[in-house]
Scaffold this motif. Sequence first.
Motif, short mmCIF file in Angstrom:
data_model
loop_
_atom_site.label_atom_id
_atom_site.label_comp_id
_atom_site.label_asym_id
_atom_site.label_seq_id
_atom_site.Cartn_x
_atom_site.Cartn_y
_atom_site.Cartn_z
N CYS A 159 134.37 -5.31 72.73
CA CYS A 159 133.39 -6.21 72.10
C CYS A 159 133.44 -6.08 70.59
N VAL A 160 133.08 -7.17 69.94
CA VAL A 160 133.05 -7.22 68.49
C VAL A 160 131.62 -7.05 68.01
N VAL A 161 131.39 -6.01 67.22
CA VAL A 161 130.09 -5.82 66.55
C VAL A 161 130.38 -5.80 65.06
N SER A 162 129.94 -6.84 64.38
CA SER A 162 130.26 -7.00 62.96
C SER A 162 129.72 -5.84 62.14
N ASP A 163 130.46 -5.47 61.12
CA ASP A 163 130.00 -4.38 60.26
C ASP A 163 128.85 -4.83 59.35
N ARG A 164 128.49 -6.11 59.44
CA ARG A 164 127.29 -6.57 58.74
C ARG A 164 126.03 -6.34 59.59
N ASN A 165 126.21 -5.99 60.85
CA ASN A 165 125.06 -5.76 61.73
C ASN A 165 124.56 -4.32 61.64
N HIS A 166 123.24 -4.15 61.76
CA HIS A 166 122.63 -2.83 61.76
C HIS A 166 123.17 -2.00 62.93
N THR A 167 123.49 -2.66 64.03
CA THR A 167 124.00 -1.97 65.23
C THR A 167 125.33 -1.28 64.97
N PHE A 168 126.12 -1.82 64.06
CA PHE A 168 127.46 -1.28 63.81
C PHE A 168 127.40 0.21 63.48
N ALA A 169 126.55 0.59 62.54
CA ALA A 169 126.46 1.99 62.13
C ALA A 169 125.92 2.87 63.26
N ALA A 170 124.94 2.35 63.99
CA ALA A 170 124.37 3.12 65.11
C ALA A 170 125.43 3.36 66.19
N LEU A 171 126.23 2.35 66.45
CA LEU A 171 127.27 2.46 67.47
C LEU A 171 128.34 3.47 67.05
N LYS A 172 128.70 3.43 65.78
CA LYS A 172 129.70 4.39 65.29
C LYS A 172 129.16 5.82 65.33
N ALA A 173 127.88 5.98 64.96
CA ALA A 173 127.31 7.32 64.86
C ALA A 173 127.00 7.92 66.25
N THR A 174 126.42 7.11 67.12
CA THR A 174 125.97 7.64 68.42
C THR A 174 127.02 7.49 69.52
N ARG A 175 127.93 6.55 69.36
CA ARG A 175 128.96 6.23 70.35
C ARG A 175 128.37 5.91 71.73
N GLU A 176 127.19 5.32 71.72
CA GLU A 176 126.53 4.91 72.97
C GLU A 176 125.80 3.59 72.76
N CYS A 177 125.67 2.82 73.82
CA CYS A 177 124.84 1.62 73.77
C CYS A 177 124.54 1.18 75.20
N VAL A 178 123.67 0.18 75.30
CA VAL A 178 123.43 -0.49 76.58
C VAL A 178 123.71 -1.97 76.38
N ILE A 179 124.49 -2.54 77.29
CA ILE A 179 124.67 -4.00 77.33
C ILE A 179 123.68 -4.52 78.37
N ALA A 180 122.72 -5.32 77.92
CA ALA A 180 121.69 -5.87 78.81
C ALA A 180 121.93 -7.37 78.93
N ILE A 181 121.89 -7.88 80.16
CA ILE A 181 122.23 -9.29 80.39
C ILE A 181 120.97 -10.10 80.67
N PRO A 182 120.62 -10.97 79.74
CA PRO A 182 119.39 -11.75 79.88
C PRO A 182 119.63 -13.08 80.59
N THR A 183 118.56 -13.75 80.95
CA THR A 183 118.63 -15.07 81.57
C THR A 183 117.75 -16.04 80.79
N ILE A 184 117.78 -17.29 81.23
CA ILE A 184 117.13 -18.38 80.50
C ILE A 184 115.65 -18.10 80.23
N GLU A 185 115.00 -17.34 81.10
CA GLU A 185 113.57 -17.09 80.93
C GLU A 185 113.25 -16.43 79.59
N ILE A 186 114.19 -15.64 79.06
CA ILE A 186 113.91 -14.97 77.79
C ILE A 186 114.88 -15.43 76.69
N ALA A 187 115.38 -16.66 76.83
CA ALA A 187 116.37 -17.17 75.86
C ALA A 187 115.84 -17.16 74.43
N LYS A 188 114.58 -17.53 74.25
CA LYS A 188 114.04 -17.57 72.88
C LYS A 188 114.03 -16.19 72.25
#
Lengths: 178, 178
Positions: free
Chosen positions: A51-80
Amino acid sequence: MAHRSLPLSQVYRLLEPGPVVLVTTARKARPNVMAMSWHTMLEFEPPLVGCVVSDRNHTFAALKATRECVIAIPTIEIAKQVVGCGNISGRSVDKFARFGLTPMAASRVAAPLVAQCYANLECRVVDTRFVARYCFFVLEVVKAWIDRARKDPRTIHHRGMGSFMVAGPTIRLPSKAR
Amino acid sequence: MAHRSLPLSQVYRLLEPGPVVLVTTARKARPNVMAMSWHTMLEFEPPLVGCVVSDRNHTFAALKATRECVIAIPTIEIAKQVVGCGNISGRSVDKFARFGLTPMAASRVAAPLVAQCYANLECRVVDTRFVARYCFFVLEVVKAWIDRARKDPRTIHHRGMGSFMVAGPTIRLPSKAR
């Protein structure tokens, strides 16, 4: 919410159709969440996701530092809320609070699950060799959760410029692919 | 069929929602076509696409040798042919003839466009450093075609085990993303 464990061999079935996903991280005990569409399966089992996480995103540094994440898959009910997560940076805002999303403890990583999502994938970063060139992280899914009560999850799929395709009907065709 | 040129800056809008695509190659003047779902955008412009082509596929050798391909995006109308292309190897069969698909000359690569597909992306292989480890090719889209007469293309999205989601309605949400 009835989040059950899903065999890792079935993870690809969630990600292949190309849903917009949320990515959560936790750095210095501070959870964050972003929206992402640039991902692909790389291997069935153990499931590897690129996956691509832009280095302009706050997540980029957290992902590099912690080397962990969760991919959560949403549906239309919470699209907004999902699009809201994509419109604002976690640098200054607690996006879980802002958008009424509920972090839940994961089992294998410090990053939280998202209770409102129908599936959650706990991931470890296993290869960063393409990060410098493409901001491309290789993740291994180490634990997968699914809400089996949701029979026909209507995922959302980014078409750009504020346009999103909502998952339509499912059909069956005699495929020899997995 | 009214295939018009599409600005390269718009290519990501075709691939982000995660459609099953066809990949054509041409090696020793012999065209071939396979089905693929493991792809992701890597960059907006020039559009870079990362994709997994298994080394068990006939296309793998053609892609390595010619460093060119076409990504053709089909819709529900030809879903059976698309799945058929995924069920059989091009080693022994001319899949264009077998499935009634029409190869058309591309402008920048030797691999053919697929006339029945609503969009076609001419691609060059630009990075093979992840091929040995993940069979992951980085492609640059050098020319893009779209049939603008198709207002609401109902792409198909692989959910595994013979199950395919068909694109449903399009909604608009105020996204700041491109």
